[in-house]
Design a protein around this motif. Structure first.
Motif, mmCIF file in Angstrom:
data_model
loop_
_atom_site.group_PDB
_atom_site.id
_atom_site.type_symbol
_atom_site.label_atom_id
_atom_site.label_comp_id
_atom_site.label_asym_id
_atom_site.label_seq_id
_atom_site.Cartn_x
_atom_site.Cartn_y
_atom_site.Cartn_z
ATOM 1 N N LEU A 280 0.828 -1.196 0.000
ATOM 2 C CA LEU A 280 0.000 0.000 0.000
ATOM 3 C C LEU A 280 0.867 1.252 0.000
ATOM 4 C CD1 LEU A 280 -2.660 -1.066 2.629
ATOM 5 C CD2 LEU A 280 -2.861 -1.103 0.157
ATOM 6 N N ALA A 281 0.363 2.286 -0.662
ATOM 7 C CA ALA A 281 1.043 3.580 -0.647
ATOM 8 C C ALA A 281 0.667 4.293 0.643
ATOM 9 C CB ALA A 281 0.632 4.408 -1.855
ATOM 10 N N MET A 282 1.585 4.269 1.625
ATOM 11 C CA MET A 282 1.299 4.848 2.931
ATOM 12 C C MET A 282 1.467 6.363 2.880
ATOM 13 S SD MET A 282 0.666 2.068 4.629
ATOM 14 C CE MET A 282 0.862 2.369 6.382
ATOM 15 N N MET A 283 0.589 7.064 3.559
ATOM 16 C CA MET A 283 0.703 8.520 3.600
ATOM 17 C C MET A 283 1.905 8.934 4.449
ATOM 18 S SD MET A 283 -2.161 11.379 4.567
ATOM 19 C CE MET A 283 -3.090 11.025 3.090
ATOM 20 N N THR A 284 2.146 8.224 5.558
ATOM 21 C CA THR A 284 3.352 8.472 6.331
ATOM 22 C C THR A 284 4.484 7.650 5.751
ATOM 23 O OG1 THR A 284 2.686 6.752 7.884
ATOM 24 C CG2 THR A 284 2.154 9.018 8.471
ATOM 25 N N SER A 285 5.698 8.120 5.858
ATOM 26 C CA SER A 285 6.840 7.491 5.211
ATOM 27 C C SER A 285 7.171 6.151 5.836
ATOM 28 C CB SER A 285 8.058 8.410 5.318
ATOM 29 O OG SER A 285 9.218 7.770 4.845
ATOM 30 N N GLU A 286 7.750 5.270 5.018
ATOM 31 C CA GLU A 286 8.189 3.981 5.523
ATOM 32 C C GLU A 286 9.305 4.128 6.546
ATOM 33 O OE1 GLU A 286 9.788 1.698 2.335
ATOM 34 O OE2 GLU A 286 10.844 3.394 1.461
ATOM 35 N N VAL A 287 10.081 5.220 6.479
ATOM 36 C CA VAL A 287 11.148 5.393 7.468
ATOM 37 C C VAL A 287 10.615 5.900 8.805
ATOM 38 C CG1 VAL A 287 12.914 5.796 5.716
ATOM 39 C CG2 VAL A 287 11.711 7.750 6.704
ATOM 40 N N GLY A 467 26.351 24.453 -4.273
ATOM 41 C CA GLY A 467 26.324 25.640 -5.124
ATOM 42 C C GLY A 467 24.968 26.296 -5.214
ATOM 43 N N ASP A 468 24.447 26.404 -6.450
ATOM 44 C CA ASP A 468 23.182 27.091 -6.688
ATOM 45 C C ASP A 468 22.002 26.121 -6.761
ATOM 46 O OD1 ASP A 468 23.880 25.852 -9.014
ATOM 47 O OD2 ASP A 468 23.689 27.627 -10.298
ATOM 48 N N GLU A 469 22.172 24.902 -6.250
ATOM 49 C CA GLU A 469 21.105 23.903 -6.299
ATOM 50 C C GLU A 469 20.066 24.130 -5.203
ATOM 51 O OE1 GLU A 469 23.848 20.204 -7.986
ATOM 52 O OE2 GLU A 469 23.183 20.239 -5.893
ATOM 53 N N THR A 470 18.944 23.449 -5.352
ATOM 54 C CA THR A 470 17.857 23.481 -4.372
ATOM 55 C C THR A 470 17.811 22.154 -3.632
ATOM 56 O OG1 THR A 470 16.534 24.998 -5.711
ATOM 57 C CG2 THR A 470 15.352 23.669 -4.087
ATOM 58 N N ALA A 471 17.515 22.199 -2.334
ATOM 59 C CA ALA A 471 17.278 20.983 -1.550
ATOM 60 C C ALA A 471 15.790 20.691 -1.591
ATOM 61 C CB ALA A 471 17.749 21.175 -0.110
ATOM 62 N N TYR A 472 15.409 19.665 -2.360
ATOM 63 C CA TYR A 472 14.000 19.400 -2.650
ATOM 64 C C TYR A 472 13.341 18.514 -1.590
ATOM 65 C CZ TYR A 472 14.679 21.337 -7.324
ATOM 66 O OH TYR A 472 14.938 22.168 -8.372
ATOM 67 N N PRO A 473 11.992 18.552 -1.552
ATOM 68 C CA PRO A 473 11.266 17.599 -0.707
ATOM 69 C C PRO A 473 10.944 16.322 -1.471
ATOM 70 C CG PRO A 473 9.723 19.190 -1.604
ATOM 71 C CD PRO A 473 11.087 19.552 -2.141
ATOM 72 N N ASN A 474 10.669 15.272 -0.740
ATOM 73 C CA ASN A 474 10.083 14.056 -1.301
ATOM 74 C C ASN A 474 8.649 13.993 -0.773
ATOM 75 O OD1 ASN A 474 9.189 11.409 -1.824
ATOM 76 N ND2 ASN A 474 11.270 10.588 -1.679
ATOM 77 N N ARG A 475 7.709 14.428 -1.580
ATOM 78 C CA ARG A 475 6.332 14.579 -1.105
ATOM 79 C C ARG A 475 5.698 13.233 -0.759
ATOM 80 N NH1 ARG A 475 4.092 18.951 -0.559
ATOM 81 N NH2 ARG A 475 4.959 20.893 -1.329
ATOM 82 N N GLU A 476 6.029 12.221 -1.514
ATOM 83 C CA GLU A 476 5.439 10.909 -1.234
ATOM 84 C C GLU A 476 5.844 10.414 0.147
ATOM 85 O OE1 GLU A 476 5.480 6.340 -2.988
ATOM 86 O OE2 GLU A 476 6.435 7.966 -4.101
ATOM 87 N N GLN A 477 7.091 10.681 0.542
ATOM 88 C CA GLN A 477 7.588 10.208 1.833
ATOM 89 C C GLN A 477 7.463 11.248 2.944
ATOM 90 O OE1 GLN A 477 8.370 7.155 2.269
ATOM 91 N NE2 GLN A 477 8.384 6.516 0.125
ATOM 92 N N GLN A 478 7.028 12.477 2.603
ATOM 93 C CA GLN A 478 6.828 13.552 3.577
ATOM 94 C C GLN A 478 8.107 13.882 4.353
ATOM 95 O OE1 GLN A 478 3.315 13.407 5.981
ATOM 96 N NE2 GLN A 478 2.001 12.839 4.274
ATOM 97 N N HIS A 479 9.206 13.954 3.624
ATOM 98 C CA HIS A 479 10.503 14.333 4.188
ATOM 99 C C HIS A 479 11.267 15.121 3.138
ATOM 100 C CE1 HIS A 479 10.718 12.261 8.021
ATOM 101 N NE2 HIS A 479 10.213 11.172 7.471
ATOM 102 N N GLY A 480 12.288 15.835 3.589
ATOM 103 C CA GLY A 480 13.259 16.342 2.647
ATOM 104 C C GLY A 480 13.912 15.165 1.951
#
Length: 542
Positions: A280-287, A467-480
């Motif tokens: 199942l695709a859990m809303m809260t992350s597996e971690v 450098g000029d990069e962005t630190a993205y979120p992982n929306r599926e896992q609800q974490h950076g």
């Protein structure tokens, strides 16, 4: 149900003696009683449904003149065997001329598949007077899982605000959003210290929640004057019979927030998938679940965690509080660090960050060769003229770096502490980018290549982006994205991982997944202080 069988017609006649230990004995002669083979299941549909207890029964008659001893009913499975379990059954002594009904228990798990399973059953007798294998075939049905979700919740108070010493009501709907029934459901509303239940119950039990059924829950809460932080974290913990078909819901209620609207989380209408394995695709992350627990305590490590999500003057940082909270859980459970050795700052102001660093400095001075872990999730900003990097507190300004905490100052302060090892984890970028798409005001719409800061002393710095990069979120896992793979490696290794292996894993995974999820590059880095050489590569956090 299909039954096929035969009895070996070549067996010796009943009158034939058997020589055993130098004396004549009369053998048994076992046979299956015609018409005695039966199958029964709990719900009576003559099929093995997933998560069901069934029984195969048959009668054995002893047509010989000697007793049958030490016999066993043995079963071999073929066909759709996934999730099906049977056990060998030991039979009592069957005297000559007597019969005995054998019951073979059959259990199925949630991994049972659609199809048909065949049972090859034999009755073993040590001297060869048993029953040759006969077969039975039974249809099997895959599991229809339930899925329990908090699909919406509402917060209300008389004043329209959440305030200390004023009761507020938390209402939520718990719904089974899948097709299977959920059994033995337990719901727990977990509260921080100094927040109390004024009305209703924080522990609820439901023997059965059918597919599509909704349970509405209401509980009145209040925080007393001893409650110290600006947010009230609440966990709605949901468990069902199997412990895997429900999600917990994490709420973070800010003091003084308005309570005028509810939040609705609609369940997705997903098509049926081939039932090879239920996932199942859990809303809260597996971690966030199944966090490993250390067998020993880590008595000499101190941790400062800063998780800044809700900013006063700039955009929020999605999931930063979840990042910090779950990293804290891994420090306590997986790394074995005592709670008193951890300073956790949620939505920290500039003064609170400084106070946290001072706490760390003071506490490590009282220990011999202490180790330090610092974790930060939140915004970083660059100085547009010097390109120096700054941490941004929640009361900081995106246009004024003097309201931030200079990264080089932090590293210098940490490097001067009498610590044998210092590990710093930065889930932030310092280019002026937000964790989501867009820029902070300081960057004027253009990502800057900020300086990453210079680690000092016995320090290794793990940074989420370069450098000029962005630190993205992982929306599926609800974490950076950076934090998710940091936690995932700690989970997979139970914390027993070197800093080199940890850095290699996080860098590889984040670099790959940032392109797949966001079509943008995010490249973590691991930077040790120049005085360490390669010594740091074998260090571990526990």
């Amino acid at each position: 149900m299909i039954v096929r069988g035969h009895i070996d017609s070549k067996k010796k006649p009943v009158t034939s003696p058997s020589i055993e230990s130098g004396s004549l004995t009369q053998p048994p002669l076992l046979a299956l009683v015609d018409g005695s083979l039966k199958f029964s299941d709990a719900n009576g549909n003559n099929r093995i449904d997933a998560d069901e207890k069934c029984t195969v029964k048959f009668k054995v008659v002893n047509n010989g003149k000697g007793a049958a001893t030490n016999c066993e009913a043995r079963v071999k499975l073929s066909g759709a065997t996934s999730g099906i379990t049977v056990k060998t059954v030991k039979l009592p002594t069957i005297a000559a001329g007597n019969n005995y009904e054998v019951s073979v228990p059959v259990t199925s798990s949630v991994n049972t598949q659609d199809g048909q399973v065949s049972f090859a059953i034999e009755v073993y007798e040590p001297q060869g007077w048993g029953i040759a294998p006969f077969t039975m075939s039974v249809a099997t049905k895959a599991y229809d899982p339930p899925y329990l979700q908090v699909v919406d919740y509402n917060i209300a108070s008389n004043s329209g605000k959440i305030r200390k010493m004023e009761p507020f009501t938390l209402s939520f709907n718990l719904q089974n959003t899948k097709y299977g029934n959920a059994e033995n459901v337990k719901v727990s509303v977990k509260l921080p210290a100094n927040v109390f239940v004024m009305d209703g119950s924080a522990e609820l039990l439901y023997p059965l929640i059918k597919s599509g059924e909704v349970k509405s829950v209401k509980v009145t809460l209040a925080a007393n004057n001893n409650y110290a932080t600006t947010n009230i974290p609440i966990t709605i913990d949901v468990k069902e019979k199997h412990g895997k078909f429900a999600e917990n819901k994490q709420l973070d209620i800010a003091l003084n927030q308005t309570t005028s609207s509810s939040i609705n989380i609609a369940a997705k209408d997903e098509p049926q998938q081939e039932r090879k394995e239920i996932k199942l695709a859990m809303m809260t992350s597996e971690v966030d679940r199944n966090i490993p627990v250390a067998k020993s305590k880590n008595q000499n490590t101190f941790v400062l965690i800063i998780a800044n999500e809700h900013y006063q003057q700039v955009a929020s940082v999605p999931f930063a509080l979840n990042d910090g909270n779950i990293f804290r859980e891994y420090c306590i459970k997986t790394l074995g660090i005592g709670e008193k050795h951890i300073k956790y700052l949620a939505d920290a102001t500039g003064n609170q960050i400084k106070a946290g660093v001072n706490w760390l400095n003071n506490v490590v001075e009282t220990f011999d060769e202490p180790q330090i872990i610092v974790y930060y999730a939140g915004h970083g900003i660059p100085d547009e003229s010097s390109k120096s990097a700054y941490l941004l507190p929640i009361d900081g300004s995106g246009t004024d770096v003097t309201t931030g905490y200079k990264l080089d100052d932090l590293y210098a302060t940490l490097g001067n502490m009498p610590a044998s090892r210092i590990a710093v984890f930065m889930d932030a970028c310092f280019s002026g980018s937000k964790r989501e798409q867009g820029m902070l005001a300081s960057a004027r719409g253009v990502a800057l290549k900020a300086k990453s800061g210079v680690p000092q002393g016995n320090m290794v710095v793990f940074s989420a982006a370069q450098g000029d990069e962005t630190a993205y979120p992982n929306r599926e896992q609800q974490h950076g994205l950076f934090t998710y793979y940091l936690l995932k490696k700690l989970q997979d290794t139970e914390g027993n991982v070197t800093l080199k292996d940890l850095g290699d894993y996080v860098t590889k995974q984040v670099s790959q997944q940032s392109l797949l999820l966001n079509d943008k590059r995010q490249t973590p880095s691991v930077i040790p202080s120049t005085s360490l050489g390669s010594e740091w590569q074998s260090w571990k956090l526990k």
